[in-house]
Enzyme design. Structure first.
Site, short mmCIF file in Angstrom:
data_model
loop_
_atom_site.label_atom_id
_atom_site.label_comp_id
_atom_site.label_asym_id
_atom_site.label_seq_id
_atom_site.Cartn_x
_atom_site.Cartn_y
_atom_site.Cartn_z
N ARG A 25 -0.11 -14.99 -1.09
CA ARG A 25 -0.70 -13.71 -1.53
C ARG A 25 0.24 -13.08 -2.53
O ARG A 25 1.44 -12.94 -2.26
CB ARG A 25 -0.89 -12.80 -0.33
CG ARG A 25 -0.89 -11.32 -0.64
CD ARG A 25 -1.36 -10.48 0.51
NE ARG A 25 -1.00 -9.08 0.36
CZ ARG A 25 -1.46 -8.24 -0.56
NH1 ARG A 25 -2.34 -8.68 -1.46
NH2 ARG A 25 -1.08 -6.98 -0.61
N VAL A 26 -0.25 -12.69 -3.70
CA VAL A 26 0.53 -11.85 -4.61
C VAL A 26 -0.17 -10.50 -4.67
O VAL A 26 -1.38 -10.43 -4.82
CB VAL A 26 0.70 -12.45 -6.04
CG1 VAL A 26 1.60 -13.66 -6.03
CG2 VAL A 26 -0.64 -12.79 -6.65
N GLY A 27 0.59 -9.44 -4.49
CA GLY A 27 -0.04 -8.12 -4.47
C GLY A 27 1.01 -7.03 -4.57
O GLY A 27 2.17 -7.28 -4.90
N THR A 28 0.57 -5.82 -4.26
CA THR A 28 1.46 -4.67 -4.38
C THR A 28 1.73 -4.08 -3.00
O THR A 28 1.05 -4.40 -2.02
CB THR A 28 0.82 -3.58 -5.26
OG1 THR A 28 -0.43 -3.20 -4.67
CG2 THR A 28 0.61 -4.07 -6.67
N GLU A 119 1.66 -2.56 3.16
CA GLU A 119 0.52 -3.13 2.42
C GLU A 119 -0.60 -3.36 3.43
O GLU A 119 -0.55 -2.79 4.52
CB GLU A 119 0.92 -4.37 1.61
CG GLU A 119 1.59 -5.46 2.41
CD GLU A 119 0.66 -6.34 3.17
OE1 GLU A 119 -0.01 -7.17 2.54
OE2 GLU A 119 0.64 -6.25 4.44
N MET A 120 -1.60 -4.18 3.11
CA MET A 120 -2.78 -4.19 3.98
C MET A 120 -3.32 -5.58 4.34
O MET A 120 -4.45 -5.65 4.84
CB MET A 120 -3.89 -3.34 3.34
CG MET A 120 -3.47 -1.89 3.13
SD MET A 120 -4.71 -0.87 2.30
CE MET A 120 -5.96 -0.74 3.56
N GLU A 121 -2.57 -6.65 4.09
CA GLU A 121 -3.15 -7.98 4.33
C GLU A 121 -2.25 -9.01 5.03
O GLU A 121 -2.76 -9.97 5.64
CB GLU A 121 -3.60 -8.62 2.99
CG GLU A 121 -4.80 -8.00 2.35
CD GLU A 121 -4.47 -6.79 1.47
OE1 GLU A 121 -3.26 -6.57 1.21
OE2 GLU A 121 -5.38 -6.08 1.07
N ASP A 144 4.78 1.57 -5.74
CA ASP A 144 5.12 2.99 -5.58
C ASP A 144 6.04 3.16 -4.38
O ASP A 144 6.16 2.26 -3.55
CB ASP A 144 3.85 3.84 -5.43
CG ASP A 144 2.96 3.34 -4.33
OD1 ASP A 144 2.05 2.54 -4.63
OD2 ASP A 144 3.18 3.72 -3.18
O1 LIG Z 1 -2.17 -5.17 -4.61
P1 LIG Z 1 -3.18 -5.55 -3.59
O2 LIG Z 1 -3.28 -7.01 -3.34
O3 LIG Z 1 -4.55 -4.97 -3.89
O4 LIG Z 1 -2.67 -4.92 -2.21
C1 LIG Z 1 -2.38 -3.61 -1.93
O5 LIG Z 1 -3.17 -2.67 -2.66
C2 LIG Z 1 -4.29 -2.27 -1.85
C3 LIG Z 1 -4.25 -0.80 -1.71
O6 LIG Z 1 -4.42 -0.20 -2.92
C4 LIG Z 1 -4.15 -2.97 -0.52
O7 LIG Z 1 -4.98 -4.08 -0.47
C5 LIG Z 1 -2.68 -3.30 -0.49
O8 LIG Z 1 -2.33 -4.35 0.35
O1 LIG Z 2 1.44 2.60 -1.15
C1 LIG Z 2 0.85 1.50 -1.16
C2 LIG Z 2 0.89 0.67 -2.30
C3 LIG Z 2 0.22 -0.50 -2.28
N1 LIG Z 2 -0.45 -0.84 -1.16
C4 LIG Z 2 -0.50 -0.06 -0.06
O2 LIG Z 2 -1.14 -0.41 0.92
N2 LIG Z 2 0.17 1.10 -0.10
#
Ligand SMILES: O=P(O)(O)O[C@H]1O[C@H](CO)[C@@H](O)[C@H]1O
Ligand SMILES: O=c1cc[nH]c(=O)[nH]1
Length: 174
Positions: A25-28, A119-121, A144
């Protein structure tokens, strides 16, 4: 990406329909610790969560902690160092909520227990990878800071986020 339910669909189908072996997974993420800065790249060695997913699967057992593949983690770490990235390795918090009423109290608790970012995953990715005996890693750029409020600009997102994609691709083929 859309949280635990969404990534669970992708991961199940990537494994069961396409027999994918390495899932990255690449994400924020949002930083929690003071010494984690925006644009840092976090390799999630493990993940804590408020998601009900593992409770539904494991009942009263705390299946913990869902962990990254050591092989992918090491490759990503080595590649990130070679590229001179500001890298962190540690525990992230996978939340079912982006907006919540108890953010302040939650951040104090997560900070105290050395969780680097939210994050959420990731928890779902790691639990499903364990179930199907696959390799998984979350590579997250800090977009952030939850405490200081610092944010990356849209230009930052376009340029610095490429670094984590390159690290991830190289980790998969090493
Ligand atoms: O950058 P992504 O993969 O979207 O992941 C982050 O950004 C989302 C929230 O804006 C959430 O899914 C969190 O895990
Ligand atoms: O503050 C943040 C930034 C990215 N993804 C999140 O779930 N929270």
């Amino acid at each position: 990406m859309g949280g635990v339910p969404s990534i669970s669909i992708y991961v199940n189908e990537l494994i069961q329909s396409y027999d994918v072996q390495n899932l990255i997974r690449v994400g924020t993420c949002g930083a929690i610790q003071k010494d984690v800065k925006v644009r840092d790249v976090i390799l999630a060695s493990t993940s804590s969560t408020d998601s009900q997913m593992n409770r539904m699967v494991f009942g009263g057992i705390d299946y913990a902690p869902p962990t990254a593949s050591f092989h992918l983690l090491k490759n990503a770490y080595d590649t990130g160092l070679e590229k001179g990235l500001s890298l962190r390795v540690g525990n992230v918090f996978t939340s079912d909520s982006f907006y919540r009423d108890n953010t302040k109290e939650l951040l104090i608790l997560l900070d105290q227990y050395n969780i680097l970012a939210i994050e959420m995953e990731t928890t779902a990715l790691y639990t499903l990878a364990a179930k199907f005996n696959r390799n998984a890693l979350s590579v997250l750029t800090v977009s952030d800071h939850m405490i200081t409020g610092e944010e990356t600009s849209s230009e930052d997102r376009q340029t610095t986020f490429n670094d984590m994609i390159e690290v991830s691709l190289e980790a998969a083929i090493k």
